[in-house]
Design a protein around this motif. Sequence first.
Motif, short mmCIF file in Angstrom:
data_model
loop_
_atom_site.label_atom_id
_atom_site.label_comp_id
_atom_site.label_asym_id
_atom_site.label_seq_id
_atom_site.Cartn_x
_atom_site.Cartn_y
_atom_site.Cartn_z
N PRO A 148 8.01 16.77 26.01
CA PRO A 148 8.52 17.16 24.83
C PRO A 148 7.65 17.61 23.66
O PRO A 148 6.88 16.80 23.52
CB PRO A 148 9.56 16.01 24.31
N GLU A 186 11.53 19.58 19.23
CA GLU A 186 12.17 20.19 20.41
C GLU A 186 13.22 18.98 20.42
O GLU A 186 13.53 18.15 20.19
CB GLU A 186 11.44 20.08 21.93
N ALA A 239 10.27 14.60 18.87
CA ALA A 239 11.45 15.27 19.19
C ALA A 239 12.63 14.83 18.41
O ALA A 239 13.05 13.93 17.94
CB ALA A 239 11.62 15.21 20.78
N ASP A 286 15.95 21.41 25.19
CA ASP A 286 14.44 21.75 25.81
C ASP A 286 14.31 20.95 26.87
O ASP A 286 13.37 21.11 27.90
CB ASP A 286 13.71 21.91 24.75
#
Lengths: 342, 342
Positions: free
Chosen positions: B145, B149, B173, B218
Amino acid sequence: MTQPQNLRVVLASRPVGRPKATDFRVERVPVPEPADGQLLLEVQTLSLDPYMRWRVSDEKSYATPMEIGDVMVGGTIARVHTSRHPDWREGDIVLSSAGWQRYALSDGTGLRRLDPANAPPSTALGVLGMPGLTAYVGLLNIGQPKPGENVVVAAASGAVGSVVGQIARIKGARVVGIAGGPEKCAFVKEELGFDVVVDHHAPDFAQKLAEACPDGIDVYFENVSGHVWDAVLPLLNDFARVPVCGLIANYNDGPADRSGPDRLPATMREILSRRITMKGFIVFDFPKEQEDEFLNVAGQWIREGKLRWREDVVEGLENAPEALIGLLEGKNFGKLVVRVGD
Amino acid sequence: MTQPQNLRVVLASRPVGRPKATDFRVERVPVPEPADGQLLLEVQTLSLDPYMRWRVSDEKSYATPMEIGDVMVGGTIARVHTSRHPDWREGDIVLSSAGWQRYALSDGTGLRRLDPANAPPSTALGVLGMPGLTAYVGLLNIGQPKPGENVVVAAASGAVGSVVGQIARIKGARVVGIAGGPEKCAFVKEELGFDVVVDHHAPDFAQKLAEACPDGIDVYFENVSGHVWDAVLPLLNDFARVPVCGLIANYNDGPADRSGPDRLPATMREILSRRITMKGFIVFDFPKEQEDEFLNVAGQWIREGKLRWREDVVEGLENAPEALIGLLEGKNFGKLVVRVGD
């Protein structure tokens, strides 16, 4: 001088399931006149490729869907008919994206000049073009075959599969091809030099594939899916890599073809228990430098006789729709192209 | 001195579908005597984990199936009861793999001494143990990550998922957790500090998840599959990464649960068109150095209050079968362990 007519093929309706000839329409329109800074391309050869089935669908994908009435998209080899652009002159042979038509305007963007003395221009649509590069980047970046590993390639006589298998052999892998019917199988084994080939039309295909892979499968280059995937799945080794390049067996499917059984849990289970990597890709995901590298390396392999190819040539643009329909059913034998000129 | 009896749980029959209490048998046998070079472990805490469902099955997986009559496998915290081994002494607290029994012999292989002053010993079965390391290596090596994201974690209140989400937050993230029921959801949001949490029991779960991920997904850390995967799939972004760690929704399935529809084509299509990476892994795939790194880093995060955990403690070894059956149905709340001692 009478200006010749432009012949072109447009999308007449979105195919549902298997495309029909009536999903396409042949039109005759005046040839356009290039303005200053433009050139008129006269298409000689059109490439037909499985991705076109995606472009005529309105399902979400990596590319914007075509609209009804649009000229069908496609890679082409064209001759510069008239140039009003300083960088190009009449008679140049160029790799272009003119689509399914005889004449097209261009401002030069995205064109690549080809030297017919180097290689037949149509190879720029196949072994030295997008299909060849797709094979190269998918196999080497994702598949990463090591010497002695077992690589399985579906659609092995096709534009991408044939290159995948030959590169895998060059890299020292043992290569098993899958193809449909005795003629394609003989070509894959004898002309392309794969170690083993298995006919997916055989009623005992899954067993034959298992026998062809006594040490399992380390790399499976996926461009088919369907019953080929079902036969591959139980043979995948720990840490196998699966570049997902195409799913041609599914492209014509509608919802009714997905009734069951549910094959997802078995696939997920193998991904986990064998620690498999699956990775989808398209050719544009990789840096331009890798394309330059590919053109150098593959050109060298061709000169050394290590990389071979076969073209399946259809005569006449008006026959392109039937040819694409056949491609989606595996009827072509080698890289499918349409000779557009007279 | 009367030697105490050993209580142990063995596999009585291979479960078909959902395990039943009668697939396990509680036995009372004499406590074994350590020979020279051996030590006798007295188990204090037994870890219950989803992988155990795989070990009692005879389907092909990454581990050899257990045999009928074998003592159930499992990670344990134990006290050295008697030592005839120069490296260990009575009273040492050790991480061990004694399985579902009160007493076990060991020759010291694979034991790790724990210092109760550092952290509660049972954390070595959870946040600082195999589940924590699984979260760490799967998220960082495969999920990768990047700050900003969107990371989605299923079974977010569980032993692995809770750590995945917290590490993803530490790495910058935005983290969306999926959990079952309002209590677990509140814990994930308020105690673990996830950005958003979605209840997968909700009838409009898929829509709620889509609303929670306006910029798509993601990284999806897969430890569930089933209907959670179906909701995640259409939200995956281009180049999404899916570490496949577990499939608990499928573990109790038999062939009848796979009747259809066929969900594989939709998954393959997204893998290709979104260029998704799916990669199965188990915790033992990674180098020992990463475990040392994890113990250092996670210990620091715990001291800083950045990494929290919750234990679900079941009293008594004879209740372990029902607890495992419940774990496979998501009935636990936090890392599930069994207190074995009196």
